[in-house]
Design an enzyme around this catalytic site. Structure first.
Site, PDB file in Angstrom:
ATOM      1  N   GLU A  71       0.826  -1.210   0.000  1.00  0.00           N
ATOM      2  CA  GLU A  71       0.000   0.000   0.000  1.00  0.00           C
ATOM      3  C   GLU A  71       0.862   1.263   0.000  1.00  0.00           C
ATOM      4  O   GLU A  71       1.884   1.323   0.688  1.00  0.00           O
ATOM      5  CB  GLU A  71      -0.910  -0.021   1.226  1.00  0.00           C
ATOM      6  CG  GLU A  71      -1.933   1.094   1.288  1.00  0.00           C
ATOM      7  CD  GLU A  71      -2.837   0.943   2.499  1.00  0.00           C
ATOM      8  OE1 GLU A  71      -3.198   1.978   3.081  1.00  0.00           O
ATOM      9  OE2 GLU A  71      -3.183  -0.201   2.864  1.00  0.00           O
ATOM     10  N   GLU A 106      -2.863  10.925   2.822  1.00  0.00           N
ATOM     11  CA  GLU A 106      -3.986  11.134   3.732  1.00  0.00           C
ATOM     12  C   GLU A 106      -4.021  12.597   4.158  1.00  0.00           C
ATOM     13  O   GLU A 106      -3.000  13.151   4.576  1.00  0.00           O
ATOM     14  CB  GLU A 106      -3.858  10.250   4.980  1.00  0.00           C
ATOM     15  CG  GLU A 106      -3.615   8.771   4.706  1.00  0.00           C
ATOM     16  CD  GLU A 106      -4.875   7.990   4.423  1.00  0.00           C
ATOM     17  OE1 GLU A 106      -5.939   8.623   4.243  1.00  0.00           O
ATOM     18  OE2 GLU A 106      -4.800   6.748   4.374  1.00  0.00           O
TER      19      GLU A 106
END
Length: 365
Positions: A122, A126
């Protein structure tokens, strides 16, 4: 790590103290089974302008509704449980992803750009709704969450008020993150636990909004997201103007050659990607374009056919008019005959009256 210096005091301690968990999942992990389906490759590059059209059939929309407007794609969290997200129906194996985004406001609200593989490699961006000065980059390898020292916070100017360009460039050797064209972080292969935690398997692209501060999340995630989300103060909206995706590999699909999850274990099937063919197909021609592509002989044939059709329509209309006129004449003749008959009977009646033909007889009385 120098960007961490821009956070100070209690703010720095609060963000570092809260471990960041991977919020994604996998339907089939190739590290656990050899029966996972193959990954459809992008095998090309494409830019999605979300100010003019929807993301299209090469993306899947989940956990909510996305509205497409002149300002871009509108990802809105209206109530608890909403987490509108687009997820590519294809994978890239090495590549570059660029997103023009304006993050959502709101305590506990997270705007995300995620690259994720079937075995839980991943790469993340964010943005926290209550933090208008920093954006976080992060990565995970094979879903490993035993340590939380991978997140880095970078200064940025009012991401909830302004659109910014967030770009990820991923190769076998390194991952690099860019904000508005400027490199803010580089992760070398060996720096990720000797390569064990380095993302190195085909990944999908996900863009969406979610409530890190939902009360059912663990306390560390809520703390990282800036506190519990108050849905009553919503709705909360993230905007995306465009997404550009480039696959550095070329092929029709990717598959895992073994259960190691290493870069070299990935097999690339030669051939044209069905996604690439769909994206690169020319748009349907307009009527004018189709006419211009006809040969002179074909145009003459079409013109003749159109002319014949028009002549037939004109003849049909004329026939109908003549027919109606003839029917009208017949009806008029019948009416005239009836009128003449009634007139003759009336005149005969008047003549008989004048001659006393209808005098009352005294005998009858």
């Amino acid at each position: 790590m120098s960007s961490l210096l821009h956070l100070s005091g209690l703010g720095l301690l609060a963000y570092l103290a809260a471990p960041v968990a991977a919020q994604t999942f996998t339907a089939c992990n190739p590290l656990n089974t050899t029966n996972c389906p193959v990954d459809i490759a992008l095998g090309t590059n494409h830019t999605y302008d979300l100010t003019t059209s929807a993301a299209g059939d090469t993306w899947n929309t989940t956990a909510g509704t996305i509205n497409y407007r002149l300002a871009g794609a509108e990802f809105t969290m209206n109530s608890r449980g909403d987490a509108p997200t687009i997820q590519s129906n294809y994978y890239i194996f090495g590549g570059e992803v660029e997103v023009w985004m304006k993050a959502a406001t709101g305590q506990g609200v997270v705007s995300s750009i995620v690259l994720q593989s079937d075995d839980l490699d991943e790469v993340d961006w964010e943005l926290i709704g209550g933090n208008n000065t920093h954006v976080m980059t992060n990565y995970f390898g094979k879903g490993n969450t035993t340590s939380y020292d991978r997140a880095v916070w970078h200064p940025i100017d009012k991401p909830q008020e302004n659109f910014h360009n967030y770009t990820t460039r991923w190769t076998k050797e390194q991952i690099e993150w860019f904000v508005d064209g400027a490199s803010v972080r580089v992760l070398k292969y060996g720096e990720a636990n000797g390569g064990k935690n380095f993302p190195q398997t085909p990944m999908q692209v996900k863009v969406g909004i979610w409530a890190g501060g939902d009360k059912d999340n663990d306390k560390d995630t809520i703390k990282w997201a800036g506190g519990e989300t108050d849905y009553g103060k919503g709705p909360y909206t993230m905007w995306v103007k465009s997404v550009r995706v480039t696959d550095f590999s070329r092929g029709s699909e990717y598959s895992y050659g073994d259960m190691t999850g290493s870069w070299d274990s990935i097999k690339i099937k030669p051939g044209n990607s069905t996604v690439a063919e769909e994206l690169n197909a020319p748009p349907p021609m307009t009527a004018s374009q189709r006419w211009n592509k006809l040969s002179p002989g074909a145009k003459i044939g079409v013109g003749s056919a159109v002319g014949a059709s028009c002549s037939a329509l004109i003849a049909l209309a004329a026939f109908y008019c003549v027919r109606q006129r003839r029917a009208g004449r017949r009806e008029r003749a019948i009416a005239d005959q009836a009128f003449e008959k009634e007139t003759s009977e009336l005149m005969a009646y008047q003549q008989r009256m004048a001659k006393g033909g209808f005098a009352i007889s005294s005998r009858a009385v």
